[in-house]
Design an enzyme around this catalytic site. Structure first.
Site, PDB file in Angstrom:
ATOM      1  N   SER A 290      28.825  11.196  12.773  1.00  0.00           N
ATOM      2  CA  SER A 290      27.493  11.662  13.167  1.00  0.00           C
ATOM      3  C   SER A 290      27.235  13.092  12.705  1.00  0.00           C
ATOM      4  O   SER A 290      26.168  13.645  12.950  1.00  0.00           O
ATOM      5  CB  SER A 290      27.345  11.575  14.687  1.00  0.00           C
ATOM      6  OG  SER A 290      28.401  12.264  15.327  1.00  0.00           O
TER       7      SER A 290
ATOM      8  N   THR B  25     -19.951   5.885  24.484  1.00  0.00           N
ATOM      9  CA  THR B  25     -19.084   4.861  25.066  1.00  0.00           C
ATOM     10  C   THR B  25     -19.176   3.686  24.098  1.00  0.00           C
ATOM     11  O   THR B  25     -20.236   3.454  23.496  1.00  0.00           O
ATOM     12  CB  THR B  25     -19.536   4.424  26.482  1.00  0.00           C
ATOM     13  OG1 THR B  25     -20.819   3.820  26.391  1.00  0.00           O
ATOM     14  CG2 THR B  25     -19.586   5.605  27.453  1.00  0.00           C
ATOM     15  N   HIS B  26     -18.099   2.994  23.906  1.00  0.00           N
ATOM     16  CA  HIS B  26     -18.044   1.909  22.901  1.00  0.00           C
ATOM     17  C   HIS B  26     -18.389   2.429  21.500  1.00  0.00           C
ATOM     18  O   HIS B  26     -18.835   1.669  20.646  1.00  0.00           O
ATOM     19  CB  HIS B  26     -18.993   0.757  23.257  1.00  0.00           C
ATOM     20  CG  HIS B  26     -18.865   0.289  24.670  1.00  0.00           C
ATOM     21  ND1 HIS B  26     -18.056  -0.765  25.052  1.00  0.00           N
ATOM     22  CD2 HIS B  26     -19.425   0.767  25.818  1.00  0.00           C
ATOM     23  CE1 HIS B  26     -18.143  -0.933  26.370  1.00  0.00           C
ATOM     24  NE2 HIS B  26     -18.952  -0.001  26.857  1.00  0.00           N
TER      25      HIS B  26
ATOM     26  N   SER C 270      -9.783  14.405  -3.958  1.00  0.00           N
ATOM     27  CA  SER C 270      -9.393  13.125  -4.535  1.00  0.00           C
ATOM     28  C   SER C 270      -9.157  13.330  -6.014  1.00  0.00           C
ATOM     29  O   SER C 270      -9.845  14.117  -6.666  1.00  0.00           O
ATOM     30  CB  SER C 270     -10.497  12.103  -4.318  1.00  0.00           C
ATOM     31  OG  SER C 270     -10.383  11.056  -5.257  1.00  0.00           O
TER      32      SER C 270
ATOM     33  N   ASN D 174     -11.033  15.123   1.928  1.00  0.00           N
ATOM     34  CA  ASN D 174     -10.395  14.181   2.847  1.00  0.00           C
ATOM     35  C   ASN D 174      -9.659  14.905   3.965  1.00  0.00           C
ATOM     36  O   ASN D 174      -8.985  15.905   3.722  1.00  0.00           O
ATOM     37  CB  ASN D 174      -9.418  13.277   2.095  1.00  0.00           C
ATOM     38  CG  ASN D 174     -10.133  12.331   1.147  1.00  0.00           C
ATOM     39  OD1 ASN D 174     -11.266  11.909   1.416  1.00  0.00           O
ATOM     40  ND2 ASN D 174      -9.502  12.017   0.034  1.00  0.00           N
TER      41      ASN D 174
ATOM     42  N   GLU E  17      -5.598  12.777   9.640  1.00  0.00           N
ATOM     43  CA  GLU E  17      -5.100  11.398   9.507  1.00  0.00           C
ATOM     44  C   GLU E  17      -3.602  11.334   9.797  1.00  0.00           C
ATOM     45  O   GLU E  17      -3.113  10.409  10.457  1.00  0.00           O
ATOM     46  CB  GLU E  17      -5.358  10.872   8.090  1.00  0.00           C
ATOM     47  CG  GLU E  17      -6.823  10.690   7.760  1.00  0.00           C
ATOM     48  CD  GLU E  17      -7.031  10.502   6.260  1.00  0.00           C
ATOM     49  OE1 GLU E  17      -6.807   9.389   5.773  1.00  0.00           O
ATOM     50  OE2 GLU E  17      -7.397  11.485   5.579  1.00  0.00           O
TER      51      GLU E  17
ATOM     52  N   LYS F 155      20.394  10.501  19.097  1.00  0.00           N
ATOM     53  CA  LYS F 155      19.950  11.806  18.661  1.00  0.00           C
ATOM     54  C   LYS F 155      18.857  11.788  17.583  1.00  0.00           C
ATOM     55  O   LYS F 155      17.854  12.503  17.687  1.00  0.00           O
ATOM     56  CB  LYS F 155      21.149  12.632  18.184  1.00  0.00           C
ATOM     57  CG  LYS F 155      21.980  13.153  19.364  1.00  0.00           C
ATOM     58  CD  LYS F 155      23.279  13.803  18.958  1.00  0.00           C
ATOM     59  CE  LYS F 155      24.419  12.821  18.826  1.00  0.00           C
ATOM     60  NZ  LYS F 155      24.715  12.022  20.037  1.00  0.00           N
TER      61      LYS F 155
HETATM   62  N1  ARG Z   1      29.526  11.788  18.251  1.00  0.00           N
HETATM   63  C1  ARG Z   1      29.559  11.173  19.534  1.00  0.00           C
HETATM   64  C2  ARG Z   1      28.156  10.876  20.041  1.00  0.00           C
HETATM   65  O1  ARG Z   1      27.265  11.410  19.507  1.00  0.00           O
HETATM   66  C3  ARG Z   1      30.277  12.055  20.491  1.00  0.00           C
HETATM   67  C4  ARG Z   1      30.949  11.327  21.604  1.00  0.00           C
HETATM   68  C5  ARG Z   1      32.045  10.543  21.065  1.00  0.00           C
HETATM   69  N2  ARG Z   1      32.813   9.952  22.097  1.00  0.00           N
HETATM   70  C6  ARG Z   1      33.707   8.988  21.890  1.00  0.00           C
HETATM   71  N3  ARG Z   1      34.342   8.509  22.909  1.00  0.00           N
HETATM   72  N4  ARG Z   1      33.953   8.519  20.677  1.00  0.00           N
HETATM   73  O2  ARG Z   1      27.963  10.105  20.951  1.00  0.00           O
END
Ligand code: ARG
Length: 472
Positions: A37, A169-170, A291, A299, A304, A339
């Site tokens: 991660s 409205t509408h 454009s 635009n 948007e 995350k």
């Molecule tokens: N990188 C992990 C996460 O974001 C951290 C926790 C990892 N825990 C584990 N028991 N492998 O969740």
């Protein structure tokens, strides 16, 4: 926060063996790819270091580390933080995540004390702590941006407290309102968005640290101390809950999704209002694009995208809900998927909030056009019915029917209600007196809506003053 250095896959000569010699083989490259991660959680570096500093101080106080060891850890972590911010820290996917990258490098740097830092904690409580700290800051920054947008809306509302336009409205012309009143509707919505963020922040602000893997720890730790050091109100009461739940992230995403709905509706109105057909506003050039083929185009791309990005934020909420829904307690690696949706939603929300504030401040309003359109579509028909109730004692249902006849008459004559002669109106109902003519102008209509929360300029000014006191 500066951008951390890029992740490398270079083999690190680490001072730690990740799983304590329990494994004979390292992970397959694909395993590393799905498992790591660090590519996104390196954004938690500052929170991870703050958490480790607090944890180390607590370990010293609890007698689990010597003061010298504690100091070595503080100094080492400070050095690592500086390296990360200078871009000279080489993150590696072999060490999976931010927690192990930092701990391994710390041990390289300071030796033995680094190997003691993980006493009485786990990555499970560590990541939950880091993420809460990160999101707490993101909520505070989002709140400031919402406030900035409210300030921008309030300024324009004040400027246009008396600018009459048609309310809809509408999406059909309904009754005259002021532009100030319309803009103040958004000030209220964004005010509630701030309230939702604030409510979620209060529930988020408890500390998971010390829950360890899931069961707590046998060491004599002081969870209240680390909680206080990190600005949490208290330690979380249940160690299993502390490492398992991500409802704080869901609450944020739900609040963000609702704010995104508000931004999207504002974006939609700006798109609509800036068409030549409406012509109510003109977006500033620096928030429009042209454009490549049609030379006349301006635009409203930013408006948007403000509308469009809501879809991403909803997606983050639905994605995380789905990730969590089938998970048994306590920690499962699925939780690592918490995350990115939050990071993405925070970025989208914050960008849209800043853009909205700038767009509202920079757009020009065509008040003549607003005024001209305000009476189109018989928007004062209700005023005629109300007059019949008030001045002639006609029951509202009957007054409604009489006013509808007046609308039909005006339609057949090709004029607006205010264009009907008194004789025409009296031919429909003889109880209509000269006084009725006066209520048919859009200004009179708007000025008459003096009920609390109504569109009369005097009410709008009061609402603006109240909102300034409450929100700015
Ligand atoms: N990188 C992990 C996460 O974001 C951290 C926790 C990892 N825990 C584990 N028991 N492998 O969740």
């Amino acid at each position: 926060m500066s951008t951390p250095a890029k992740t490398t896959s270079q083999k690190p000569a680490r001072g730690v063996d990740l799983w304590g010699g329990h494994f004979e083989q390292g992970p397959a490259p694909l395993m590393e790819q799905i498992n790591a991660s660090i590519g996104f959680d390196k954004r938690l570096y500052a929170q991870d270091i703050a958490g480790s500093c607090a944890h180390a101080r607590m370990l010293v106080k609890a007698g689990l580390l010597s003061a010298t060891e504690g100091q070595a850890i503080q100094d080492g972590l400070a050095k690592l933080k500086a390296q990360i911010e200078a871009g000279s820290f080489a993150f590696t996917a072999e060490l999976e995540d931010i927690h192990m990258n930092i701990e391994a490098r710390l041990t390289e740097l300071i030796g033995e004390p680094g190997r003691k830092l993980h006493t009485a904690r786990s990555r499970n409580d560590q990541v939950a702590t880091d993420f809460r700290l990160w999101l707490r800051d993101a909520i505070d920054a989002s709140d400031r941006l919402l406030q900035g947008l409210q300030a921008s809306l309030l300024a324009r509302a004040e400027e246009h407290a008396e600018s009459v336009m048609s309310g809809f409205t509408h999406l059909q012309a309904a009754q005259p309102v002021t532009l100030g009143h319309h803009l103040m509707a958004y000030v209220e919505m964004f005010g509630r968005d701030r309230g939702r963020l604030r409510d979620g922040r209060a529930r988020l602000n408890e500390c998971p640290l010390g829950a360890a893997a899931l069961a707590g720890t046998s060491f004599p730790i002081d969870r209240a101390m680390t909680a206080a050091e990190l600005g949490f109100t208290q330690p979380m009461a249940n160690s299993i809950d502390a490492v398992s739940d991500r409802d704080f992230a869901l609450e944020f995403l739900a609040a963000a999704a609702i704010a995104a709905v508000h931004l999207s509706r504002l974006g939609e109105e700006l798109v609509l209002w800036s068409t030549p057909q409406f012509g109510f506003v003109r977006m500033a050039e620096d928030f429009s694009s042209g454009s490549s083929i049609m030379p006349q185009k301006r635009n409203p791309d930013a408006a948007e995208l403000m509308r469009g990005k809501s879809g991403r934020i909803f997606g983050s909420l639905i994605g995380l809900l789905t990730t969590l829904k089938g998970l048994p307690l306590a920690y499962s690696k699925d939780l690592q998927e918490d995350k990115e949706p939050v990071f993405d939603a925070v970025a989208s929300l914050q960008l849209c909030l800043a853009v909205a504030a700038a767009m509202v401040a920079g757009m020009s309003v065509d008040t003549a056009r607003l005024h001209a359109a305000a009476g189109v579509g018989y928007t004062t028909a209700t005023d005629l019915a109300d007059w019949l109730v008030r001045a002639a004692g006609v029951p509202f249902r009957e007054a409604h029917a009489i006013a509808a006849q007046a609308v039909r008459r005006a339609e057949s004559l090709g004029c607006e209600l205010a264009g009907l002669a008194l004789a025409e109106l009296q031919a429909i109902d003889r109880r209509i007196g000269a006084g009725a003519l006066e209520v048919l102008s859009v200004e009179r209509s708007v000025a008459s809506r003096t009920s609390f929360g109504g569109t009369a300029p005097a009410q709008v000014r009061q609402a603006i003053a109240a909102a300034r006191a409450r929100y700015l």
